[in-house]
Design a protein around this motif. Sequence first.
Motif, PDB file in Angstrom:
ATOM      1  N   LEU A   1      -6.125 -13.638   1.266  1.00  0.00           N
ATOM      2  CA  LEU A   1      -6.164 -13.095  -0.092  1.00  0.00           C
ATOM      3  C   LEU A   1      -7.367 -12.174  -0.276  1.00  0.00           C
ATOM      4  O   LEU A   1      -7.248 -11.104  -0.895  1.00  0.00           O
ATOM      5  CB  LEU A   1      -6.224 -14.237  -1.110  1.00  0.00           C
ATOM      6  CG  LEU A   1      -6.323 -13.820  -2.580  1.00  0.00           C
ATOM      7  CD1 LEU A   1      -5.114 -12.975  -2.995  1.00  0.00           C
ATOM      8  CD2 LEU A   1      -6.451 -15.044  -3.485  1.00  0.00           C
ATOM      9  N   GLY A   2      -8.519 -12.564   0.250  1.00  0.00           N
ATOM     10  CA  GLY A   2      -9.717 -11.749   0.094  1.00  0.00           C
ATOM     11  C   GLY A   2      -9.547 -10.360   0.675  1.00  0.00           C
ATOM     12  O   GLY A   2      -9.892  -9.351   0.039  1.00  0.00           O
ATOM     13  N   LEU A   3      -8.999 -10.265   1.882  1.00  0.00           N
ATOM     14  CA  LEU A   3      -8.823  -8.956   2.512  1.00  0.00           C
ATOM     15  C   LEU A   3      -7.789  -8.125   1.766  1.00  0.00           C
ATOM     16  O   LEU A   3      -7.961  -6.908   1.594  1.00  0.00           O
ATOM     17  CB  LEU A   3      -8.406  -9.128   3.973  1.00  0.00           C
ATOM     18  CG  LEU A   3      -8.403  -7.833   4.796  1.00  0.00           C
ATOM     19  CD1 LEU A   3      -9.803  -7.244   4.875  1.00  0.00           C
ATOM     20  CD2 LEU A   3      -7.843  -8.076   6.190  1.00  0.00           C
ATOM     21  N   LEU A   4      -6.734  -8.765   1.295  1.00  0.00           N
ATOM     22  CA  LEU A   4      -5.711  -8.036   0.536  1.00  0.00           C
ATOM     23  C   LEU A   4      -6.280  -7.521  -0.786  1.00  0.00           C
ATOM     24  O   LEU A   4      -5.930  -6.423  -1.228  1.00  0.00           O
ATOM     25  CB  LEU A   4      -4.506  -8.942   0.284  1.00  0.00           C
ATOM     26  CG  LEU A   4      -3.653  -9.273   1.520  1.00  0.00           C
ATOM     27  CD1 LEU A   4      -2.632 -10.358   1.188  1.00  0.00           C
ATOM     28  CD2 LEU A   4      -2.955  -8.034   2.060  1.00  0.00           C
ATOM     29  N   LEU A   5      -7.169  -8.280  -1.416  1.00  0.00           N
ATOM     30  CA  LEU A   5      -7.777  -7.835  -2.670  1.00  0.00           C
ATOM     31  C   LEU A   5      -8.785  -6.719  -2.452  1.00  0.00           C
ATOM     32  O   LEU A   5      -8.945  -5.838  -3.290  1.00  0.00           O
ATOM     33  CB  LEU A   5      -8.446  -9.006  -3.383  1.00  0.00           C
ATOM     34  CG  LEU A   5      -7.512  -9.958  -4.126  1.00  0.00           C
ATOM     35  CD1 LEU A   5      -8.306 -11.129  -4.687  1.00  0.00           C
ATOM     36  CD2 LEU A   5      -6.776  -9.244  -5.251  1.00  0.00           C
ATOM     37  N   LEU A   6      -9.497  -6.763  -1.313  1.00  0.00           N
ATOM     38  CA  LEU A   6     -10.422  -5.682  -1.004  1.00  0.00           C
ATOM     39  C   LEU A   6      -9.676  -4.360  -0.829  1.00  0.00           C
ATOM     40  O   LEU A   6     -10.265  -3.284  -0.979  1.00  0.00           O
ATOM     41  CB  LEU A   6     -11.218  -6.008   0.256  1.00  0.00           C
ATOM     42  CG  LEU A   6     -12.337  -7.042   0.100  1.00  0.00           C
ATOM     43  CD1 LEU A   6     -12.904  -7.418   1.462  1.00  0.00           C
ATOM     44  CD2 LEU A   6     -13.437  -6.527  -0.816  1.00  0.00           C
ATOM     45  N   GLN A   7      -8.394  -4.450  -0.513  1.00  0.00           N
ATOM     46  CA  GLN A   7      -7.560  -3.254  -0.368  1.00  0.00           C
ATOM     47  C   GLN A   7      -6.335  -3.377  -1.278  1.00  0.00           C
ATOM     48  O   GLN A   7      -5.206  -3.130  -0.874  1.00  0.00           O
ATOM     49  CB  GLN A   7      -7.148  -3.072   1.093  1.00  0.00           C
ATOM     50  CG  GLN A   7      -8.335  -2.986   2.037  1.00  0.00           C
ATOM     51  CD  GLN A   7      -7.945  -2.726   3.473  1.00  0.00           C
ATOM     52  OE1 GLN A   7      -7.203  -1.789   3.778  1.00  0.00           O
ATOM     53  NE2 GLN A   7      -8.426  -3.556   4.387  1.00  0.00           N
ATOM     54  N   ALA A   8      -6.604  -3.766  -2.509  1.00  0.00           N
ATOM     55  CA  ALA A   8      -5.523  -4.004  -3.470  1.00  0.00           C
ATOM     56  C   ALA A   8      -4.631  -2.772  -3.620  1.00  0.00           C
ATOM     57  O   ALA A   8      -5.101  -1.631  -3.615  1.00  0.00           O
ATOM     58  CB  ALA A   8      -6.115  -4.382  -4.824  1.00  0.00           C
ATOM     59  N   ASN A   9      -3.315  -3.034  -3.720  1.00  0.00           N
ATOM     60  CA  ASN A   9      -2.306  -1.992  -3.903  1.00  0.00           C
ATOM     61  C   ASN A   9      -2.199  -1.058  -2.703  1.00  0.00           C
ATOM     62  O   ASN A   9      -1.702   0.068  -2.827  1.00  0.00           O
ATOM     63  CB  ASN A   9      -2.578  -1.192  -5.187  1.00  0.00           C
ATOM     64  CG  ASN A   9      -2.544  -2.062  -6.425  1.00  0.00           C
ATOM     65  OD1 ASN A   9      -1.590  -2.807  -6.644  1.00  0.00           O
ATOM     66  ND2 ASN A   9      -3.596  -2.001  -7.230  1.00  0.00           N
ATOM     67  N   LYS A  10      -2.663  -1.534  -1.555  1.00  0.00           N
ATOM     68  CA  LYS A  10      -2.496  -0.811  -0.299  1.00  0.00           C
ATOM     69  C   LYS A  10      -1.878  -1.753   0.726  1.00  0.00           C
ATOM     70  O   LYS A  10      -2.154  -2.958   0.719  1.00  0.00           O
ATOM     71  CB  LYS A  10      -3.838  -0.297   0.223  1.00  0.00           C
ATOM     72  CG  LYS A  10      -4.516   0.718  -0.682  1.00  0.00           C
ATOM     73  CD  LYS A  10      -5.837   1.151  -0.087  1.00  0.00           C
ATOM     74  CE  LYS A  10      -6.555   2.151  -0.994  1.00  0.00           C
ATOM     75  NZ  LYS A  10      -7.870   2.563  -0.437  1.00  0.00           N
ATOM     76  N   VAL A  11      -1.069  -1.203   1.606  1.00  0.00           N
ATOM     77  CA  VAL A  11      -0.474  -2.022   2.657  1.00  0.00           C
ATOM     78  C   VAL A  11      -1.518  -2.307   3.726  1.00  0.00           C
ATOM     79  O   VAL A  11      -2.184  -1.385   4.221  1.00  0.00           O
ATOM     80  CB  VAL A  11       0.744  -1.315   3.284  1.00  0.00           C
ATOM     81  CG1 VAL A  11       1.300  -2.139   4.443  1.00  0.00           C
ATOM     82  CG2 VAL A  11       1.827  -1.086   2.237  1.00  0.00           C
TER      83      VAL A  11
END
Length: 319
Positions: free
Chosen positions: A21-31
Motif C-alpha cells: 500500500l505504501g508504494l502504491l500511495l507514493l505513486q498514487a493514480n499511476k500503474v
Amino acid sequence: MEVDGSDGPVNLGGTKQRATLGLLLLQANKVVATSQLLNALWGADDAPTTSRKILQNAVYGLRGVLSSGSRRNGGPDQHEATLLTQPPGYMMRVAPEQVDLHRFHAWVGEGREKLAQGASEPAASLLHDALGLWRGPALADLVEAGIEWPELVAVQKARLDVLEDYFDAQLACNRHHVVLADLEMMVETEPLRERSCGQLMLALYRCGRQADALNVYSRIRTALVEDLGLEPGRGLQQLQQAILTQDPELCLPAPGAGRPFTTADGSAATERRPAVLSVAPVGGAVNAEALGTHAAEPTVRPPTSETVTGRMPVRSPAA
C-alpha cells in the motif's frame, strides 16, 4: 502509515501488505509494475519463489481492508479509494486531496509562489501548514522494518528543502528569534547543508551573536574540507565576509522586503538585496480538521522530530 475510516484508523495487516500500500500511495493514480513491487518488497535478488503469490495475497488483503472501511462509510461514492489490477501491475486510484503527500506538495507550491513574490507572511503560513502534515519519518513503520526506497529518500529531501524555504520566509518576517532553535537543530542533524548553515549564521548575527555566527562557518568549512575535500560555496563565503565587516545589508529586513536569495547552486549569492537574507517533498492524508490554526510565531521542528506519516481516509471499497 495510517488509513482513516469513519471509525478511526483501519488495521492494515502485516509488513508486506503495508509496504504494498505504501508504494502504491507514493505513486498514487499511476500503474506500478509487478516487477517494481516485487523488487521493493524483497530486493532484486532476494525474492522467494512464492513472491508473486505473496504479493497477490497482499493485494487481496488490502482490497478487503478498503472494502471494510467503505461499508462503515455507507457504501461507495465518487471519492472511493480503489486498488485496481492494471497491466503490467496495480494502481491505487484515489482522490489526490485524500493523500497528505499531495496536500503537502500543493501547499508548498503555493507557499513558494508567495515567497517568490515577496509576500513573506502568507508564504510562512502556507509552508508552516504544509510542514504540519508531517508527524514523524515518512512511512516510519516500514522504515523500522528495514524498507529503503529511493522514493522515501526523495520525499525526505523534499521536506528539508521546504524547511529551508520556511526559514527564509520567517527570516524575511524579522522572526530570527523564532527559528533560531530550529535552525540550530537542523544544522546539527544536517551539518553539510550550506543553505541552512547560512540561515543559522544570519539568524545568530541578527541576534547579536557575531562570534557564534562565524563559528558556524568554521564548522561547516572544516566538515566540507575533511569529508569532501571542498571549500564552502561562494554564497557562504560572501556571507562570512559580510558578517566580518558587519555589512549593513545583513540588518533586519523591512516588512515585505522580498525573498532571501539562495546559495543552493552556489551562484545566486551575487544578488544582494538590502533588507533580505543573502544566503540562500510523502505518503497519506491528515484530516482537514486536524490542522487547526497555527500560532502567530510557529515553530517547525527539524527532520528528526516530525515528518509525514502516510494517512489516507478510506471512502469506499476497491474493485
